[in-house]
Design a protein around this motif. Structure first.
Motif, PDB file in Angstrom:
ATOM      1  N   VAL A  87      71.957   6.687  70.335  1.00  0.00           N
ATOM      2  CA  VAL A  87      70.922   7.193  69.432  1.00  0.00           C
ATOM      3  C   VAL A  87      69.565   6.544  69.672  1.00  0.00           C
ATOM      4  O   VAL A  87      68.530   7.092  69.271  1.00  0.00           O
ATOM      5  N   LEU A  88      69.548   5.384  70.311  1.00  0.00           N
ATOM      6  CA  LEU A  88      68.273   4.721  70.575  1.00  0.00           C
ATOM      7  C   LEU A  88      67.586   5.250  71.822  1.00  0.00           C
ATOM      8  O   LEU A  88      66.438   4.899  72.094  1.00  0.00           O
ATOM      9  N   GLN A  89      68.274   6.070  72.596  1.00  0.00           N
ATOM     10  CA  GLN A  89      67.722   6.609  73.844  1.00  0.00           C
ATOM     11  C   GLN A  89      67.682   8.136  73.810  1.00  0.00           C
ATOM     12  O   GLN A  89      67.864   8.786  74.830  1.00  0.00           O
ATOM     13  N   VAL A  90      67.420   8.684  72.637  1.00  0.00           N
ATOM     14  CA  VAL A  90      67.385  10.145  72.499  1.00  0.00           C
ATOM     15  C   VAL A  90      66.297  10.781  73.371  1.00  0.00           C
ATOM     16  O   VAL A  90      66.545  11.790  74.034  1.00  0.00           O
ATOM     17  N   PRO A  91      65.064  10.233  73.410  1.00  0.00           N
ATOM     18  CA  PRO A  91      64.048  10.843  74.285  1.00  0.00           C
ATOM     19  C   PRO A  91      64.471  10.872  75.752  1.00  0.00           C
ATOM     20  O   PRO A  91      64.243  11.868  76.448  1.00  0.00           O
ATOM     21  N   ALA A  92      65.103   9.798  76.220  1.00  0.00           N
ATOM     22  CA  ALA A  92      65.563   9.765  77.608  1.00  0.00           C
ATOM     23  C   ALA A  92      66.652  10.801  77.841  1.00  0.00           C
ATOM     24  O   ALA A  92      66.665  11.489  78.878  1.00  0.00           O
ATOM     25  N   ALA A  93      67.562  10.925  76.879  1.00  0.00           N
ATOM     26  CA  ALA A  93      68.623  11.930  77.003  1.00  0.00           C
ATOM     27  C   ALA A  93      68.038  13.329  77.030  1.00  0.00           C
ATOM     28  O   ALA A  93      68.475  14.195  77.807  1.00  0.00           O
ATOM     29  N   ALA A 166      65.628  20.962  70.865  1.00  0.00           N
ATOM     30  CA  ALA A 166      65.606  19.497  70.800  1.00  0.00           C
ATOM     31  C   ALA A 166      65.280  18.998  69.408  1.00  0.00           C
ATOM     32  O   ALA A 166      65.459  17.821  69.100  1.00  0.00           O
ATOM     33  N   GLY A 167      64.800  19.913  68.552  1.00  0.00           N
ATOM     34  CA  GLY A 167      64.551  19.508  67.171  1.00  0.00           C
ATOM     35  C   GLY A 167      65.810  19.068  66.450  1.00  0.00           C
ATOM     36  O   GLY A 167      65.745  18.318  65.464  1.00  0.00           O
ATOM     37  N   TRP A 168      66.970  19.524  66.919  1.00  0.00           N
ATOM     38  CA  TRP A 168      68.238  19.122  66.302  1.00  0.00           C
ATOM     39  C   TRP A 168      68.468  17.618  66.433  1.00  0.00           C
ATOM     40  O   TRP A 168      69.163  17.024  65.599  1.00  0.00           O
ATOM     41  N   VAL A 169      67.912  17.001  67.468  1.00  0.00           N
ATOM     42  CA  VAL A 169      68.108  15.563  67.678  1.00  0.00           C
ATOM     43  C   VAL A 169      66.812  14.805  67.410  1.00  0.00           C
ATOM     44  O   VAL A 169      66.584  13.723  67.927  1.00  0.00           O
ATOM     45  N   ASN A 170      65.939  15.416  66.597  1.00  0.00           N
ATOM     46  CA  ASN A 170      64.722  14.755  66.115  1.00  0.00           C
ATOM     47  C   ASN A 170      63.756  14.380  67.237  1.00  0.00           C
ATOM     48  O   ASN A 170      63.132  13.327  67.199  1.00  0.00           O
ATOM     49  N   LEU A 171      63.617  15.277  68.212  1.00  0.00           N
ATOM     50  CA  LEU A 171      62.656  15.052  69.289  1.00  0.00           C
ATOM     51  C   LEU A 171      61.315  15.734  69.024  1.00  0.00           C
ATOM     52  O   LEU A 171      60.423  15.668  69.848  1.00  0.00           O
ATOM     53  N   GLY A 172      61.197  16.402  67.901  1.00  0.00           N
ATOM     54  CA  GLY A 172      59.939  17.064  67.582  1.00  0.00           C
ATOM     55  C   GLY A 172      59.784  18.369  68.350  1.00  0.00           C
ATOM     56  O   GLY A 172      60.753  19.048  68.664  1.00  0.00           O
ATOM     57  N   GLY A 173      58.550  18.698  68.681  1.00  0.00           N
ATOM     58  CA  GLY A 173      58.286  19.953  69.365  1.00  0.00           C
ATOM     59  C   GLY A 173      58.226  21.122  68.399  1.00  0.00           C
ATOM     60  O   GLY A 173      58.452  20.978  67.190  1.00  0.00           O
ATOM     61  N   LEU A 174      57.930  22.287  68.916  1.00  0.00           N
ATOM     62  CA  LEU A 174      57.789  23.471  68.072  1.00  0.00           C
ATOM     63  C   LEU A 174      59.117  23.956  67.513  1.00  0.00           C
ATOM     64  O   LEU A 174      59.139  24.863  66.673  1.00  0.00           O
ATOM     65  N   GLY A 175      60.213  23.386  67.962  1.00  0.00           N
ATOM     66  CA  GLY A 175      61.502  23.729  67.385  1.00  0.00           C
ATOM     67  C   GLY A 175      61.742  23.054  66.043  1.00  0.00           C
ATOM     68  O   GLY A 175      62.617  23.490  65.279  1.00  0.00           O
ATOM     69  N   PHE A 176      60.947  22.028  65.736  1.00  0.00           N
ATOM     70  CA  PHE A 176      61.144  21.312  64.467  1.00  0.00           C
ATOM     71  C   PHE A 176      60.993  22.216  63.248  1.00  0.00           C
ATOM     72  O   PHE A 176      61.824  22.163  62.328  1.00  0.00           O
ATOM     73  N   PRO A 177      59.939  23.061  63.167  1.00  0.00           N
ATOM     74  CA  PRO A 177      59.846  23.953  62.009  1.00  0.00           C
ATOM     75  C   PRO A 177      61.036  24.901  61.882  1.00  0.00           C
ATOM     76  O   PRO A 177      61.457  25.240  60.770  1.00  0.00           O
ATOM     77  N   ILE A 178      61.595  25.323  63.019  1.00  0.00           N
ATOM     78  CA  ILE A 178      62.754  26.217  62.985  1.00  0.00           C
ATOM     79  C   ILE A 178      63.961  25.501  62.392  1.00  0.00           C
ATOM     80  O   ILE A 178      64.630  26.018  61.494  1.00  0.00           O
ATOM     81  N   ILE A 179      64.234  24.304  62.894  1.00  0.00           N
ATOM     82  CA  ILE A 179      65.386  23.538  62.410  1.00  0.00           C
ATOM     83  C   ILE A 179      65.222  23.192  60.938  1.00  0.00           C
ATOM     84  O   ILE A 179      66.151  23.352  60.127  1.00  0.00           O
ATOM     85  N   GLN A 180      64.036  22.726  60.584  1.00  0.00           N
ATOM     86  CA  GLN A 180      63.790  22.373  59.180  1.00  0.00           C
ATOM     87  C   GLN A 180      63.867  23.605  58.283  1.00  0.00           C
ATOM     88  O   GLN A 180      64.403  23.550  57.168  1.00  0.00           O
ATOM     89  N   GLY A 181      63.348  24.724  58.760  1.00  0.00           N
ATOM     90  CA  GLY A 181      63.380  25.952  57.975  1.00  0.00           C
ATOM     91  C   GLY A 181      64.798  26.441  57.723  1.00  0.00           C
ATOM     92  O   GLY A 181      65.109  26.951  56.634  1.00  0.00           O
TER      93      GLY A 181
END
Length: 242
Positions: A87-93, A166-181
């Protein structure tokens, strides 16, 4: 229609343009992951593709690897790598996931660009006394560039689509509004996020289409009456998406 208008209102609302998850910030994150992963994938796939196209060796292996990579579900690969990296290397993953998904299209574009060149053109260049290096940079590279740009185009669009999840693993991006919505049952927000990703993909695709057209050498374009064999082949030679 009301849902569409609600989505537009959500995008234009001042609250969406300030704060940690402001739309400009999410767009910057989306573009950062896309550009970084495509660049890394290009450094790996393009030289390998050129070598395969130039020597004719390893094509079967490249096709098999590309097909296998395309068969892997994007979301499943992302979750698997997150679990493996921790979980500490999510951006790398996430970056590794995007790179792996971009490589097949770039690899195919690189080696098919070289393979599509008529052998007699290469023979003519050698007959003029060109060295192998000159043949590559002055003949093979410019003639194969449209197909390479086509592979880059496909790979970039694949990454743009994948960064959305990638918003599912809290990486941000434009997918974040979709996941949160989805979690909040805010369907206007879900549609707004989807529209933003679609617009971004369309703009990027248009830019690459212009670049691919411009990459065709002027002499080849004129000889082909505005449509060259190189331009006609990319879709046929490009591996199908899954």
């Amino acid at each position: 229609m009301n849902l569409f208008l609600d989505a537009i209102r959500w995008i234009l609302a001042p609250a969406q343009w300030t704060g940690t998850y402001a739309l400009p910030t999410l767009l910057a994150q989306h573009l950062l992951y896309t550009v970084a992963s495509v660049l890394v994938a290009a450094l790996i796939a393009v030289p390998a593709g050129w070598l395969i196209g130039h020597t004719g060796r390893g094509r079967e292996v490249a096709v098999a690897i590309s097909g296998a990579a395309r068969a892997i579900p994007s979301f499943g690969l992302l979750i698997l790598l997150v679990l493996l990296f921790g979980v500490l290397q999510v951006p790398a993953a996430g970056l590794v996931t995007f790179v792996l998904l971009a490589i097949p299209s770039l690899l195919a574009g690189a080696y098919t660009g070289i393979e599509a060149i008529e052998p007699r053109v290469i023979d003519a260049a050698r007959a003029m006394g060109m060295t192998p290096w000159q043949v590559f940079w002055k003949v093979e590279f410019p003639l194969g560039l449209p197909l390479l740009v086509g592979g880059l185009r496909a790979g970039t669009l694949q990454v743009i689509a994948t960064v959305t999840i990638a918003g599912w693993v809290n990486l941000g991006g434009l997918g974040f509004p979709i996941i949160q919505g989805i979690q909040l049952n805010r369907f206007d927000q879900v549609l707004a996020g989807a529209l933003l990703v679609a617009v971004l993909a369309l703009i990027v695709d248009l830019l690459f289409a212009i670049a691919q057209r411009a990459a065709v050498p002027a002499g080849v374009r004129a000889a082909g009456g505005g449509r060259t064999e190189t331009e006609a082949r990319p879709r046929a030679l490009r591996p199908a998406r899954t």
